[in-house]
Design a protein around this motif. Structure first.
Motif, PDB file in Angstrom:
ATOM      1  N   MET A   1       0.814  -1.211   0.000  1.00  0.00           N
ATOM      2  CA  MET A   1       0.000   0.000   0.000  1.00  0.00           C
ATOM      3  C   MET A   1       0.854   1.270   0.000  1.00  0.00           C
ATOM      4  SD  MET A   1      -3.010  -1.136  -0.236  1.00  0.00           S
ATOM      5  CE  MET A   1      -2.314  -2.561  -1.048  1.00  0.00           C
ATOM      6  N   ALA A   2       2.089   1.162   0.518  1.00  0.00           N
ATOM      7  CA  ALA A   2       2.950   2.344   0.578  1.00  0.00           C
ATOM      8  C   ALA A   2       3.280   2.853  -0.814  1.00  0.00           C
ATOM      9  CB  ALA A   2       4.223   2.016   1.346  1.00  0.00           C
ATOM     10  N   ASP A   3       3.208   1.979  -1.831  1.00  0.00           N
ATOM     11  CA  ASP A   3       3.554   2.387  -3.184  1.00  0.00           C
ATOM     12  C   ASP A   3       2.361   2.943  -3.954  1.00  0.00           C
ATOM     13  OD1 ASP A   3       5.687   2.638  -5.051  1.00  0.00           O
ATOM     14  OD2 ASP A   3       4.839   0.991  -6.222  1.00  0.00           O
ATOM     15  N   ILE A   4       1.165   2.984  -3.354  1.00  0.00           N
ATOM     16  CA  ILE A   4       0.004   3.565  -4.018  1.00  0.00           C
ATOM     17  C   ILE A   4       0.108   5.083  -3.925  1.00  0.00           C
ATOM     18  CG2 ILE A   4      -2.509   3.814  -3.987  1.00  0.00           C
ATOM     19  CD1 ILE A   4      -1.565   1.120  -5.047  1.00  0.00           C
ATOM     20  N   LYS A   5       0.414   5.708  -5.075  1.00  0.00           N
ATOM     21  CA  LYS A   5       0.624   7.160  -5.125  1.00  0.00           C
ATOM     22  C   LYS A   5      -0.543   7.906  -5.785  1.00  0.00           C
ATOM     23  CE  LYS A   5       4.846   6.452  -3.639  1.00  0.00           C
ATOM     24  NZ  LYS A   5       5.212   6.723  -2.221  1.00  0.00           N
ATOM     25  N   GLY A   6      -1.423   7.161  -6.425  1.00  0.00           N
ATOM     26  CA  GLY A   6      -2.560   7.766  -7.098  1.00  0.00           C
ATOM     27  C   GLY A   6      -3.803   6.926  -6.922  1.00  0.00           C
ATOM     28  N   ARG A 176       3.191   4.918 -12.452  1.00  0.00           N
ATOM     29  CA  ARG A 176       3.028   3.634 -13.115  1.00  0.00           C
ATOM     30  C   ARG A 176       1.666   3.052 -12.732  1.00  0.00           C
ATOM     31  NH1 ARG A 176       7.834   3.334 -10.514  1.00  0.00           N
ATOM     32  NH2 ARG A 176       7.017   1.809  -9.024  1.00  0.00           N
ATOM     33  N   PRO A 177       1.059   2.231 -13.583  1.00  0.00           N
ATOM     34  CA  PRO A 177      -0.217   1.609 -13.209  1.00  0.00           C
ATOM     35  C   PRO A 177      -0.158   0.885 -11.866  1.00  0.00           C
ATOM     36  CG  PRO A 177       0.159   1.292 -15.539  1.00  0.00           C
ATOM     37  CD  PRO A 177       1.416   1.920 -14.985  1.00  0.00           C
ATOM     38  N   SER A 178       0.987   0.286 -11.561  1.00  0.00           N
ATOM     39  CA  SER A 178       1.122  -0.442 -10.303  1.00  0.00           C
ATOM     40  C   SER A 178       1.074   0.483  -9.092  1.00  0.00           C
ATOM     41  CB  SER A 178       2.428  -1.236 -10.282  1.00  0.00           C
ATOM     42  OG  SER A 178       3.550  -0.363 -10.390  1.00  0.00           O
ATOM     43  N   GLN A 179       1.194   1.791  -9.313  1.00  0.00           N
ATOM     44  CA  GLN A 179       1.131   2.771  -8.226  1.00  0.00           C
ATOM     45  C   GLN A 179      -0.261   3.385  -8.083  1.00  0.00           C
ATOM     46  OE1 GLN A 179       4.515   5.147  -9.809  1.00  0.00           O
ATOM     47  NE2 GLN A 179       5.410   4.896  -7.772  1.00  0.00           N
ATOM     48  N   VAL A 180      -1.206   2.887  -8.877  1.00  0.00           N
ATOM     49  CA  VAL A 180      -2.549   3.468  -8.913  1.00  0.00           C
ATOM     50  C   VAL A 180      -3.566   2.480  -8.355  1.00  0.00           C
ATOM     51  CG1 VAL A 180      -4.381   4.352 -10.414  1.00  0.00           C
ATOM     52  CG2 VAL A 180      -1.989   4.930 -10.886  1.00  0.00           C
ATOM     53  N   GLY A 199      -2.329  -1.233  -9.282  1.00  0.00           N
ATOM     54  CA  GLY A 199      -1.783  -1.828  -8.071  1.00  0.00           C
ATOM     55  C   GLY A 199      -2.821  -2.304  -7.090  1.00  0.00           C
ATOM     56  N   LEU A 200      -4.032  -1.756  -7.172  1.00  0.00           N
ATOM     57  CA  LEU A 200      -5.072  -2.124  -6.213  1.00  0.00           C
ATOM     58  C   LEU A 200      -6.437  -1.896  -6.839  1.00  0.00           C
ATOM     59  CD1 LEU A 200      -5.633  -2.956  -3.210  1.00  0.00           C
ATOM     60  CD2 LEU A 200      -5.751  -0.506  -2.694  1.00  0.00           C
ATOM     61  N   ALA A 201      -7.306  -2.882  -6.738  1.00  0.00           N
ATOM     62  CA  ALA A 201      -8.683  -2.778  -7.223  1.00  0.00           C
ATOM     63  C   ALA A 201      -9.608  -2.837  -6.019  1.00  0.00           C
ATOM     64  CB  ALA A 201      -8.998  -3.910  -8.198  1.00  0.00           C
ATOM     65  N   VAL A 202     -10.275  -1.723  -5.727  1.00  0.00           N
ATOM     66  CA  VAL A 202     -11.119  -1.601  -4.541  1.00  0.00           C
ATOM     67  C   VAL A 202     -12.588  -1.553  -4.957  1.00  0.00           C
ATOM     68  CG1 VAL A 202     -11.663  -0.226  -2.496  1.00  0.00           C
ATOM     69  CG2 VAL A 202      -9.308  -0.291  -3.372  1.00  0.00           C
ATOM     70  N   GLY A 203     -13.358  -2.518  -4.503  1.00  0.00           N
ATOM     71  CA  GLY A 203     -14.798  -2.496  -4.718  1.00  0.00           C
ATOM     72  C   GLY A 203     -15.501  -1.858  -3.539  1.00  0.00           C
ATOM     73  N   VAL A 204     -16.517  -1.051  -3.811  1.00  0.00           N
ATOM     74  CA  VAL A 204     -17.303  -0.438  -2.740  1.00  0.00           C
ATOM     75  C   VAL A 204     -18.765  -0.830  -2.911  1.00  0.00           C
ATOM     76  CG1 VAL A 204     -15.771   1.494  -2.222  1.00  0.00           C
ATOM     77  CG2 VAL A 204     -17.444   1.728  -4.061  1.00  0.00           C
ATOM     78  N   LEU A 205     -19.455  -0.982  -1.785  1.00  0.00           N
ATOM     79  CA  LEU A 205     -20.838  -1.462  -1.776  1.00  0.00           C
ATOM     80  C   LEU A 205     -21.842  -0.326  -1.669  1.00  0.00           C
ATOM     81  CD1 LEU A 205     -20.332  -4.532   0.593  1.00  0.00           C
ATOM     82  CD2 LEU A 205     -20.363  -4.486  -1.922  1.00  0.00           C
ATOM     83  N   SER A 206     -21.417   0.878  -2.012  1.00  0.00           N
ATOM     84  CA  SER A 206     -22.271   2.062  -1.875  1.00  0.00           C
ATOM     85  C   SER A 206     -23.090   2.355  -3.123  1.00  0.00           C
ATOM     86  CB  SER A 206     -21.398   3.285  -1.562  1.00  0.00           C
ATOM     87  OG  SER A 206     -20.328   3.392  -2.491  1.00  0.00           O
ATOM     88  N   GLY A 207     -22.918   1.543  -4.177  1.00  0.00           N
ATOM     89  CA  GLY A 207     -23.611   1.796  -5.429  1.00  0.00           C
ATOM     90  C   GLY A 207     -24.457   0.629  -5.873  1.00  0.00           C
ATOM     91  N   THR A 208     -24.299   0.235  -7.142  1.00  0.00           N
ATOM     92  CA  THR A 208     -25.140  -0.816  -7.701  1.00  0.00           C
ATOM     93  C   THR A 208     -24.515  -2.202  -7.590  1.00  0.00           C
ATOM     94  OG1 THR A 208     -24.217  -0.480  -9.908  1.00  0.00           O
ATOM     95  CG2 THR A 208     -26.182   0.793  -9.328  1.00  0.00           C
ATOM     96  N   GLY A 209     -23.224  -2.277  -7.332  1.00  0.00           N
ATOM     97  CA  GLY A 209     -22.570  -3.568  -7.213  1.00  0.00           C
ATOM     98  C   GLY A 209     -22.862  -4.245  -5.890  1.00  0.00           C
ATOM     99  N   SER A 215     -16.695  -9.586  -5.971  1.00  0.00           N
ATOM    100  CA  SER A 215     -15.686 -10.344  -5.219  1.00  0.00           C
ATOM    101  C   SER A 215     -14.635 -11.016  -6.093  1.00  0.00           C
ATOM    102  CB  SER A 215     -16.368 -11.391  -4.336  1.00  0.00           C
ATOM    103  OG  SER A 215     -17.123 -12.291  -5.127  1.00  0.00           O
ATOM    104  N   GLN A 216     -14.976 -11.418  -7.310  1.00  0.00           N
ATOM    105  CA  GLN A 216     -14.006 -12.121  -8.150  1.00  0.00           C
ATOM    106  C   GLN A 216     -12.942 -11.197  -8.720  1.00  0.00           C
ATOM    107  OE1 GLN A 216     -16.143 -14.373 -11.096  1.00  0.00           O
ATOM    108  NE2 GLN A 216     -16.727 -15.964  -9.645  1.00  0.00           N
ATOM    109  N   LEU A 217     -13.191  -9.891  -8.689  1.00  0.00           N
ATOM    110  CA  LEU A 217     -12.256  -8.935  -9.300  1.00  0.00           C
ATOM    111  C   LEU A 217     -11.586  -8.014  -8.296  1.00  0.00           C
ATOM    112  CD1 LEU A 217     -14.440  -7.973 -12.388  1.00  0.00           C
ATOM    113  CD2 LEU A 217     -12.242  -9.156 -12.483  1.00  0.00           C
ATOM    114  N   ALA A 218     -12.200  -7.800  -7.155  1.00  0.00           N
ATOM    115  CA  ALA A 218     -11.683  -6.827  -6.188  1.00  0.00           C
ATOM    116  C   ALA A 218     -10.573  -7.427  -5.339  1.00  0.00           C
ATOM    117  CB  ALA A 218     -12.814  -6.339  -5.289  1.00  0.00           C
ATOM    118  N   ASP A 219      -9.540  -6.621  -5.087  1.00  0.00           N
ATOM    119  CA  ASP A 219      -8.530  -7.010  -4.105  1.00  0.00           C
ATOM    120  C   ASP A 219      -9.064  -6.835  -2.691  1.00  0.00           C
ATOM    121  OD1 ASP A 219      -6.510  -7.555  -6.057  1.00  0.00           O
ATOM    122  OD2 ASP A 219      -6.242  -5.394  -6.289  1.00  0.00           O
ATOM    123  N   VAL A 220      -9.967  -5.877  -2.532  1.00  0.00           N
ATOM    124  CA  VAL A 220     -10.620  -5.637  -1.246  1.00  0.00           C
ATOM    125  C   VAL A 220     -11.982  -5.037  -1.526  1.00  0.00           C
ATOM    126  CG1 VAL A 220      -9.590  -3.332  -1.005  1.00  0.00           C
ATOM    127  CG2 VAL A 220     -10.401  -4.539   1.032  1.00  0.00           C
TER     128      VAL A 220
END
Length: 236
Positions: A1-6, A176-180, A199-209, A215-220
């Protein structure tokens, strides 16, 4: 997570309450397409993804995850190309004006964005709304100054779920994409993240998903963007 800059955020369902903001707008457009016929308009809303039983949009439906061009193609399949492009432009104008004038911000969103911005991370918007509509919504919410870049479906050659928006954001920020990280409420958001090598795919339950659809695509999966600052801080 320390490398997530964007961090790239989807807009509707992630920062803005999708159902509260968009049902009335979609209903007006459906009634126009149906020439005022209420039953026909309901049929158009149904095929675009509105579930009248739950009064909500279905996960990953055209209305939940598609573009105005997708909706025009669905509702007006026999239009010639020139007329279709003119109608898409009219949809863009209408949704920009109406969506930006009545956005319903999700609880804790502004505070979370401020906290993330304060860490020095570059923030961006990746939406299948128009770019103009997204920019005006951010202004209406009072958060535009926190964002380095805004990308609608009309700002890239191929909108979500293609990886183009992540690449454009990286070109602009030098990351880099890995930093996003990509944050969104639909599979299109997470598919884009995976296609781009984010670098990270975050799913949120505040919308239509739903948890099942993401769950099959989100890292968290988080309840909402409001939980993101704490999650990133704990993981760092």
């Amino acid at each position: 997570m320390a490398d997530i800059k964007g961090i790239l955020f989807d807009k509707d369902g992630t920062l803005v309450d999708f159902h509260a903001t968009w049902f009335a707008i979609g209903d007006i457009l459906a009634l126009r397409a149906a020439d005022g016929d209420r039953d026909r308009a309901n049929d158009l809303l149904d095929v675009a993804g509105f579930d009248f039983a739950t009064h909500s949009f279905r996960p990953d439906s055209i209305f939940a995850a598609g573009t105005n061009a997708d909706i025009v193609s669905l509702w007006y399949p026999h239009l010639a190309n020139g007329a279709r492009q003119a109608l898409i432009a009219e949809f863009d104008r209408f949704t920009t004006e109406e969506g930006a004038s009545k956005p319903v911000v999700l609880p804790g969103c502004r505070e979370a964005l401020a906290a993330l911005h304060a860490t020095g991370r570059q923030l961006g918007i990746a939406t299948n709304d128009s770019t103009g509509g997204a920019e005006r919504t951010l202004l209406a919410l009072g958060v535009a100054q926190m964002f380095a870049a805004t990308y609608g479906y009309d700002a890239v050659a191929n909108p979500k779920p293609a990886p183009d928006t992540v690449y454009a954001f990286c070109d602009f920020t030098g990351l880099r994409p890995s930093q996003v990280a990509m944050v969104g409420d639909n599979r299109h958001d997470l598919e884009m993240a995976k296609a781009a090598g984010a670098g990270l795919a975050v799913g949120v339950l505040s919308g239509t998903g739903t948890r099942d659809s993401l769950s099959q695509l989100a890292d968290v999966i988080l309840d909402s963007v409001a939980d993101l600052p704490e999650y990133l801080a704990v993981q760092a």
